[in-house]
Design a protein around this motif. Structure first.
Motif, short mmCIF file in Angstrom:
data_model
loop_
_atom_site.label_atom_id
_atom_site.label_comp_id
_atom_site.label_asym_id
_atom_site.label_seq_id
_atom_site.Cartn_x
_atom_site.Cartn_y
_atom_site.Cartn_z
N TRP A 1 0.84 -1.21 0.00
CA TRP A 1 0.00 0.00 0.00
C TRP A 1 0.87 1.26 0.00
N LEU A 2 1.89 1.27 0.86
CA LEU A 2 2.77 2.44 0.94
C LEU A 2 3.48 2.68 -0.39
N SER B 1 3.44 12.87 -4.49
CA SER B 1 2.51 13.97 -4.22
C SER B 1 2.50 14.35 -2.74
N GLN B 2 2.92 13.44 -1.89
CA GLN B 2 3.05 13.77 -0.47
C GLN B 2 4.22 12.98 0.09
N LEU C 1 2.14 9.22 4.37
CA LEU C 1 1.48 7.95 4.03
C LEU C 1 1.55 6.97 5.19
N VAL C 2 2.71 6.93 5.87
CA VAL C 2 2.83 6.03 7.02
C VAL C 2 1.84 6.45 8.10
N ARG C 3 1.71 7.75 8.33
CA ARG C 3 0.74 8.22 9.34
C ARG C 3 -0.68 7.83 8.94
N GLU C 4 -0.99 7.99 7.66
CA GLU C 4 -2.34 7.64 7.19
C GLU C 4 -2.60 6.14 7.38
N ALA C 5 -1.62 5.32 6.99
CA ALA C 5 -1.76 3.87 7.13
C ALA C 5 -1.91 3.48 8.60
N HIS C 6 -1.19 4.17 9.46
CA HIS C 6 -1.26 3.92 10.90
C HIS C 6 -2.66 4.25 11.42
N PRO D 1 0.58 -1.74 15.41
CA PRO D 1 0.57 -0.60 16.34
C PRO D 1 1.90 0.18 16.30
N ASP D 2 3.00 -0.53 16.20
CA ASP D 2 4.29 0.11 15.96
C ASP D 2 4.65 -0.12 14.49
N PRO D 3 4.53 0.90 13.64
CA PRO D 3 4.74 0.71 12.19
C PRO D 3 6.11 0.15 11.84
N ARG D 4 7.06 0.29 12.77
CA ARG D 4 8.39 -0.29 12.48
C ARG D 4 8.34 -1.80 12.32
#
Lengths: 365, 365
Positions: free
Chosen positions: B187-188, B195-196, B201-206, B213-216
Motif C-alpha cells: 500500500w505504501l 505527491s506527499q 502515508l505512514v501516518r495515514e496507514a497507521h 501498532p508500531d509501524p516499524r
C-alpha cells in the motif's frame, strides 16, 4: 511440510492409466521420477496397467515381474472391463484410474467405476462439462467415500479447482469468477495491436503450434465455456454448456468449412476484429477474451473491453488467469495466473490430485 | 468436487484452539457455521477446548454437556499440559491443536505434541522461521504420520504453501520465489507517488489500522523475511532469518526509540524515500517492496525498482503476491495474488489445513 517420511504408515495405491498420449506419458515420467521419494514417505503408487485405444498392457503380463527371461513387455488388445478389473485387483486394495483420454465413452464409465470402489482422476473436461445428469451420477457415486478429482481440467497445473473448493469448504461464498482460460486467445488478444491483421496472427499461432490443428477449436470459445461450466458446478450451480453465452470469433459462414478452406478464408475475421480493437481503444481499454460467471448462474465467454487497470490487461503473452470474487475476497479478489496448458504442467495437476487421494487412504493390510 | 456426502466413513477429529484472539475467534465462527455441512460429509470437528493465555475452557467443564442446568461455560486457569492431555483424550482419538497465539513458548511445544500423536496447525510464523534446529525437530516429529501444517503463515488464506508443496511433490524444481508479502508495504509503495511525503502515508496507514501498532514492525521488513524463510525451508533449503539480507526502511537512529517518539520523527524517512522514488522513475520503473529467494539459497527483502511490465507493478493497493519460477514454470512463472491479511481469510487458511488433515484420517471406532 514435505510428505512425511514415515515407516509406520505405508499405503499402496494401484494405478491404471487410460490414454498414454502426451499428457499421459509426461505423467508416467513424473511418477517414475518421484517413486523413490514417495517410497520414503511410505507411499507406493503401483502402476498396474496402461490402456491405449487399441492395445493395453497389464503388469501381470510383464515378463520381468513373472520371472521370465523375455524382457519385452507384452501388449494385448484393449478391453476396458478387463483393464479395470485388473487394476481393482481381488484383494480389496486401493485402486485409482487416471483417464487421460479425450473420450466421451470413457467419461461415461466414471460413475460405475466410483460405485465399484475405484477412485478416478482426469484432465478430461467431458465429464465435468457434459450432460448434467451424468455429472450428478458421478457425484452420487462418490457417496461411498470414493474420490473424483479433476484439477487439470481448468488451467492445467494451476491451483484453481482446489482453491475454489477450499474457499467453499471453509464456508466462503462465491460471488463471481472471471477468467482468461485460453492461452491461445490470450496470445492473440495480447498481440492484436493493429500492426497486422488478426488473420496473420492466427496463421502465426497455427504455425507455432499454439492453436489446435483446427484453430476454430480455440476461436469458437467452446473449450473456455467448458471450463466455466466445471467451475460453476464446483460451486454447486447446475450450469450446462448450452446455457453459457458463447461468442464465437468464427463467422457462421466459415464454421462448417473443411479446415484447409477455413485457413484460406481467415481474412474474413479481420474487419470485425479490427473494429473491436478500435472500439476498445476508443473506450481507453484493452480487448481481451473474457470468461465470466456470476452468482445468478449467468455465464458468458466473449471479447470484452477491460480497463487498462484491470489485472487481466497485464498478463504475460499466453498466460491463463482466474479471479475469484467471494464474500471474503470481495474488494480484492483472489487471483491465480500462469501457463494453463502443456503436457508437463497438466500431468503435474493430475499428479497433485493423485497425491491428495493417496493422503486420504486408510492403511490396508 | 465437494466433500463427499458419505455415510460409510465417519471421522471425528478432536480440536483444541490455543489463542482465541481475532483470528482464533474468526476460525471458531467458521467452524460453527460449516458444522452441518461437514457432518453431512461424515466429518465431525469436535471442539474440546479453548486456551487463552490466562484462562482455558474444556468441554468436560461445559454444564450443557454434563446435563447440568447452569448454562454458563466454566473457565479455569490455563494449564497447557492439562489442555493438551484433555484434547488428546484417553481413547486414541484423532486430535489436533490449532495455535493462533503468537507465542514462542507455544511454538516450542509443537515437536513434543506431534511426537505424542497430535496434529498441529498454525498461522504462527515463529516455528517456521525460528531456530533451524527447532524446525528440524518438528519435521522429525512428523515421521510417525502426524501432520504439521501452516498455510496461513504466508499470505493468510492464499494458496501459497500448498501450491509450492504440490510443485515439489510432483517432482518440479524450485528456481526462485519473488513476492510482495506485506500488504502494508504494498500500500505504501503503491501510494508513494511523490505527491506527499512518505511519512504522511505512514501516518495515514497507521490511522487506518493498516500498520501494526508500531509501524516499524512492518517497515523493518522482518515479518516479510520470516515468510521467505518459511518458503525456503518448504523447498528443503535450510535458510535462517539471520541469513536473509533485510533492508529496513527505518533509519538505525530511529530503531530503538519509543513508538510515540518514532512517530514524531517519521519525516526522517522522507528524504531517502523521495530519492529512491526519483531513482526508480529515472530508470523508467516502479518502486516496490520486494522479497526474493533463489536456488542458491540467497534471500533478500528490500525496495527494488521493477520494470512497469512486471506483474508486481500492477497489483491492487494492499494485495500480496507470490510468483514461483520452477523448472516447469520457467518462462512464465506461477503467480498467486490477493489480500494476504485479515482475520477471516487467515482463519480460512487455517481451516483449509484442518480439512486437509481431516481428509487423511483413518476411521477409528
Amino acid at each position: 511440510m514435505a510428505l512425511p517420511a514415515t515407516t509406520t504408515r505405508r499405503r499402496t495405491l494401484a494405478v491404471g492409466l487410460i490414454g498414454p498420449g502426451r499428457v499421459g506419458s509426461a505423467l508416467l515420467d513424473q511418477l517414475r521420477a518421484t517413486q523413490p521419494r514417495l517410497a520414503r514417505a511410505g507411499l507406493e503408487l503401483k502402476l498396474c496397467g496402461v490402456a491405449a485405444s487399441k492395445r493395453m498392457w497389464l503388469d501381470s503380463d510383464d515378463p520381468a515381474l513373472n520371472g521370465r527371461s523375455d524382457s519385452a513387455q507384452t501388449w494385448r488388445p484393449s478391453d476396458l472391463n478387463e483393464f479395470v478389473d485388473h487394476v481393482r485387483g481381488i484383494d480389496g486394495r486401493h485402486a485409482l484410474l487416471i483417464d487421460c483420454s479425450a473420450n466421451d465413452t470413457v467419461a461415461s464409465r466414471y460413475a460405475g467405476w466410483l460405485a465399484a470402489g475405484v477412485h478416478v482422476v482426469t484432465p478430461n473436461k467431458l465429464a465435468g462439462s457434459g450432460p448434467l445428469t451424468r455429472w450428478q451420477a458421478i457425484r452420487a457415486a462418490c457417496a461411498s467415500g470414493m474420490r473424483f478429482r479433476y484439477e487439470a481440467t481448468v488451467c492445467a497445473g494451476l491451483p484453481v479447482v482446489q482453491t475454489l473448493r477450499d474457499l467453499l469448504d471453509t464456508g466462503d461464498e462465491l460471488l463471481s469468477v472471471e477468467g482468461m482460460f485460453s492461452g491461445t486467445l490470450a496470445w492473440l488478444c495480447n498481440r492484436h495491436d493493429g500492426s497486422q491483421p488478426f488473420s496473420a496472427l492466427v496463421r502465426e499461432a497455427h504455425t507455432l503450434g499454439y492453436t489446435e490443428p483446427d484453430p476454430r477449436d480455440d476461436l469458437s470459445g467452446m473449450d473456455v465455456a467448458r471450463k466455466l461450466v466445471i467451475l460453476a458446478r464446483e460451486a454447486g450451480w447446475p450450469l450446462s454448456l448450452e446455457n453459457v453465452e458463447v461468442q464465437s470469433l468464427v463467422p457462421a459462414e466459415l464454421a462448417a468449412l473443411p479446415v484447409d478452406e477455413f485457413m484460406l478464408r481467415l481474412d474474413q475475421l479481420d474487419a470485425s476484429m479490427a473494429a473491436r480493437l478500435a472500439d476498445a481503444r476508443a473506450q481507453g481499454g484493452v480487448l481481451r477474451h473474457h470468461a465470466h460467471l456470476d452468482a445468478h448462474g449467468r455465464a458468458s465467454v466473449k471479447l470484452a473491453v477491460l480497463p487498462t487497470g484491470h489485472p487481466f490487461a497485464h498478463t504475460r503473452l499466453t498466460d491463463n488467469v482466474v479471479q475469484f470474487t467471494t464474500r471474503r475476497y470481495r474488494d480484492n479478489p483472489l487471483l491465480v495466473q500462469g501457463p494453463g496448458a502443456g503436457p508437463e504442467v497438466t500431468a503435474a495437476g493430475i499428479f497433485a490430485d493423485v497425491l491428495r487421494i493417496a493422503e486420504g487412504l486408510e492403511v490396508r493390510a
